[in-house]
Enzyme design. Structure first.
Site, PDB file in Angstrom:
ATOM      1  N   ASP A 195      -7.757  -7.552  13.137  1.00  0.00           N
ATOM      2  CA  ASP A 195      -7.364  -8.878  13.612  1.00  0.00           C
ATOM      3  C   ASP A 195      -8.255  -9.342  14.762  1.00  0.00           C
ATOM      4  O   ASP A 195      -8.710 -10.490  14.792  1.00  0.00           O
ATOM      5  CB  ASP A 195      -5.891  -8.860  14.041  1.00  0.00           C
ATOM      6  CG  ASP A 195      -5.550  -7.639  14.885  1.00  0.00           C
ATOM      7  OD1 ASP A 195      -6.474  -6.891  15.269  1.00  0.00           O
ATOM      8  OD2 ASP A 195      -4.355  -7.433  15.166  1.00  0.00           O
ATOM      9  N   ASP A 253       3.366  -9.480   9.105  1.00  0.00           N
ATOM     10  CA  ASP A 253       3.612  -8.061   8.894  1.00  0.00           C
ATOM     11  C   ASP A 253       5.021  -7.856   8.352  1.00  0.00           C
ATOM     12  O   ASP A 253       5.867  -8.757   8.385  1.00  0.00           O
ATOM     13  CB  ASP A 253       3.424  -7.289  10.203  1.00  0.00           C
ATOM     14  CG  ASP A 253       1.957  -7.083  10.526  1.00  0.00           C
ATOM     15  OD1 ASP A 253       1.113  -7.344   9.646  1.00  0.00           O
ATOM     16  OD2 ASP A 253       1.633  -6.672  11.660  1.00  0.00           O
ATOM     17  N   ASP A 290       7.715  -6.476   9.271  1.00  0.00           N
ATOM     18  CA  ASP A 290       8.931  -6.598  10.085  1.00  0.00           C
ATOM     19  C   ASP A 290       9.105  -7.999  10.672  1.00  0.00           C
ATOM     20  O   ASP A 290      10.003  -8.208  11.494  1.00  0.00           O
ATOM     21  CB  ASP A 290       8.914  -5.577  11.215  1.00  0.00           C
ATOM     22  CG  ASP A 290       7.713  -5.749  12.133  1.00  0.00           C
ATOM     23  OD1 ASP A 290       6.606  -5.925  11.599  1.00  0.00           O
ATOM     24  OD2 ASP A 290       7.874  -5.692  13.365  1.00  0.00           O
ATOM     25  N   ASP A 336       0.821  -1.213   0.000  1.00  0.00           N
ATOM     26  CA  ASP A 336       0.000   0.000   0.000  1.00  0.00           C
ATOM     27  C   ASP A 336       0.856   1.264   0.000  1.00  0.00           C
ATOM     28  O   ASP A 336       0.381   2.344   0.348  1.00  0.00           O
ATOM     29  CB  ASP A 336      -0.911   0.026   1.237  1.00  0.00           C
ATOM     30  CG  ASP A 336      -2.226  -0.696   0.983  1.00  0.00           C
ATOM     31  OD1 ASP A 336      -2.413  -1.196  -0.134  1.00  0.00           O
ATOM     32  OD2 ASP A 336      -3.059  -0.766   1.900  1.00  0.00           O
TER      33      ASP A 336
END
Length: 691
Positions: free
Chosen positions: A419, A325, A327, A266
């Site tokens: 989530d 994600d 990281d 994004d």
């Protein structure tokens, strides 16, 4: 007890012992000698003998110089502190704080500032009364008769005492008792969770995989049966971590024809988009089944990104989806440790792995976050997973059964905690969850207070939005009464609403108030014994952090301001409660990652032909980006000011000064250290600074 400010001992003369004897000599050339005791005449000459007015004056001057030096040092420190505050306030006029954009944040700051001004005025009045001997330590002391009143100021003070006892102390005491009850309930909940964790450790209870999960049951087929797995990596402007995340996922040990990786970007920075495309192309040409998807409009943030990816036709044949994600760096055996739990367990919808942090020892802020998150994973999620088969999905490092996602309504864009939203809806549909405490995925925790503050605001405003939306569905669901009570009373109300409410109200509002309204008492065990015991329980999952137990307690109370503000914003849909801010990352790598990178670099240097795996255009693009000149004047890292925390720091320090007048020892030290903690956070002196 609070330190005493009685300086009479400094000026007191030595106590004389025995009966003084005066001896008068007949010879006029001798002086009159005064002997204090029988042994005085035979002592050697010491410093006391021969003192005169001149020496005494020098002693007074030395002591005065010492006192002036202490006062000057304190004044210098305060002046430097005020100068730093003024400098940063001027800086903040040019750089508006995003956290103060909402009317809710400004309203809370104005309330705290007004509270501080009133407290300073009352403190000045109380000090004046104390110096005049009008201080009443206990609430129900005898009020002097009219004849004993010393002027109109004394009369005003007595009227204030009467008004304070009759009208102010009663509601404060009632609110205090209410918060203490909530505090005890929440402490009991945490204690029960810890007992459950001890029981799990003692009985060695954990999810296990039976037999060989990949062996096919069909005798006519040979080999192993690997299900189709989709891996998604949502990201947005993740310049620092995109490369290591994509690299780690592409090295997962799973048949290439049974694995598809989606990089869901994004980003709105064209340079980052080109870099991520080049990284995806590099791994694609190595034979990895990887696809790059970029959205021009960031609708729905992460939830919209995942929803858009699941609507693609080529993912229809996949059975499971793993989410990481940007990281997160999973180990190569991640899927082999998680996916087998779904076999022969059709009611299982989610397998969640634990987080491990590559930068947990970077600074004090990361150490304190490690304590909090270790308790969350090892105690809260493990206990709820074992005994209730339900916990909140962490948004990453988990594997979902795609059927469970589809039957629960898929990803929705209605909250900032998508989530938790999908986890609650899946639980309402009867799906079970498993938490694997032994499977760890490396990631980062925020290293700056600003990034951590924004993350916590999103994590505490989102659940309140979700609670408003899910409450009717919870009540009308087919779950048992026990599970409904767990969802409403424990999962949402106690741990998401009551915890930040009583933490902020009890320790940041009521405790300072009780210093100015001593009729409303707060017991010592509320501010000392139980918080220390609860902090001790919280730090048990991270025993190496035990030296930080006191900073952890103070920092959790400091964060209650942000959490309370976020909770109220989410509950009443105020301000920026729906704003999604990507947590700033630094791109820290683990030791194994650094070794692997060094080996890869050495291979490339020894075998230049490996560079040919990338296309000419991609190599040219990478070289062009790397050759771009750096900015001549890079933005320096600066400290920011956080007004609410700073105002509360001065409020707590003011209350600590007031506690000296009534000699409340434990209250004084708690207020002092908590005020200093707020001061350090308010001046952004904890963690790293951000550009």
């Amino acid at each position: 007890m609070a330190p005493s400010f009685d300086f009479s001992d400094w000026w007191a003369k030595e106590t004389r012992k025995g009966t003084p004897v005066v001896v008068t000599m007949e010879n006029p050339n001798y002086s009159v000698v005064e002997i204090d005791g029988p042994d005085t005449a035979f002592r050697p000459i010491d410093k006391d003998r021969g003192k005169n007015v001149k020496q005494f004056t020098w002693v007074l001057l030395l002591r005065a110089h010492r006192a002036v030096g202490c006062v000057a040092w304190v004044a210098t420190v305060l002046w430097a502190l005020l100068g730093a505050v003024k400098k940063r306030l001027i800086f903040q006029q040019g750089v508006a704080m995003e956290s103060e954009k909402s009317s809710k944040g400004k309203l809370l700051f104005r309330f705290i500032r007004g509270f501080l001004v009133v407290s300073l005025a009352i403190l000045a009045f109380e000090v004046f009364a104390h110096l005049n001997g009008w201080n009443f330590r206990k609430p129900n002391l005898h009020i002097p008769q009219r004849a004993e009143i010393q002027g109109w100021v004394h009369a005003v003070y007595l009227s204030w005492l009467s008004f304070r006892a009759d009208y102010i102390a009663v509601p404060i005491q009632a609110l205090s008792n209410f918060c203490v009850v909530l505090f005890l309930i929440q402490s009991a909940d945490r204690l029960i969770l810890c007992i459950g964790c001890f029981w799990i450790k003692y009985k060695k209870i954990k999810p296990r995989i039976e037999g060989d999960p990949f062996k096919s049951e069909d005798v006519e087929r040979s080999g192993y049966d690997y299900p189709m797995v989709l891996v998604q990596i949502p990201m947005c402007n993740e310049r620092e971590v995109y490369e290591q995340s994509i690299s780690a996922v592409c090295q997962i040990d799973w048949p290439k024809d049974r694995l598809l990786i989606q990089v869901l970007d994004d980003s709105d920075d064209e340079n980052i988009v080109r870099l991520i495309k080049a990284e995806v192309t590099k791994w694609s040409q190595k034979g990895i089944n990887i696809i790059y998807r970029h959205r021009l409009v960031r609708t729905g943030y992460k939830a919209g990104n995942l929803k858009s990816a699941m609507n693609c036709d080529y993912v229809k044949g996949y059975e499971f989806v793993a989410i990481f994600d940007a990281d997160f760096q999973p180990n190569p055996d991640f899927l082999k440790q998680t996916v087998p739990h779904f076999k022969d367990n059709p009611e299982l919808g989610l397998v969640q792995a634990r987080w491990a942090f590559v930068n947990k020892d970077e600074n004090l802020l990361t150490r304190l976050q490690n304590v909090n998150l270790c308790f969350h994973f090892e105690v809260e999620q493990q206990v709820n997973g074992i005994f209730l088969n339900f916990f909140g999905f962490n948004g990453t490092a988990g594997v979902w059964r795609i059927k469970a996602l589809e039957e629960s309504g898929g990803w929705l864009e209605r909250t900032t905690v998508e989530d938790m939203d999908i986890a609650v809806r899946a639980h309402l549909n009867g799906w079970k969850f498993i938490f694997l405490n032994d499977v760890k995925v490396l990631c980062e925790v925020p290293e700056s207070y600003e990034a951590y503050r924004k993350q916590q605001h999103r994590w505490h405003s989102g659940p309140m939005q979700l609670f408003r939306l899910c409450l009717p569905a919870i009540i009308t669901s087919k779950l048992s009464v026990l599970k409904k009570a767990n969802l409403v009373l424990l999962f949402f109300l106690l741990r998401k609403l009551i915890l930040p409410f009583y933490s902020f109200t009890l320790f940041c509002i009521i405790l300072p108030l009780t210093m100015f309204v001593p009729e409303a008492e707060l017991p010592v065990w509320v501010i000392c014994y139980i918080p220390v015991f609860m902090s001790f329980l919280s730090i048990l999952p991270a025993p190496r952090s035990f030296p930080f137990i006191v900073p952890y307690l103070l920092f959790e109370n400091t964060m209650s301001v942000t959490k309370f503000n976020a909770m109220v914003s989410g509950l009443f849909q105020l301000g920026n409660s729906y704003e999604w801010v990507v947590t700033k990352k630094t791109g820290r790598s683990s030791e194994s990652d650094l070794i692997a990178a060094a080996e890869e670099e050495s291979k490339i240097m020894n075998h230049p032909q490996l560079l040919r795996s990338a296309s000419e255009s991609e190599l040219a693009e990478l070289n062009r980006l790397k050759e771009q000149p750096e900015a001549p004047n890079p933005v320096k890292k600066v400290n920011k000011i956080f007004k609410k925390e700073l105002a509360l720091a001065f409020l707590l320090l003011t209350a600590s000064v007031r506690s000296l007048l009534s000699a409340q020892g434990v209250h004084f030290y708690f207020l002092l250290f908590q005020g200093v903690s707020f001061l350090l956070v308010g001046l952004d002196l904890i963690g790293e600074q951000m550009s």
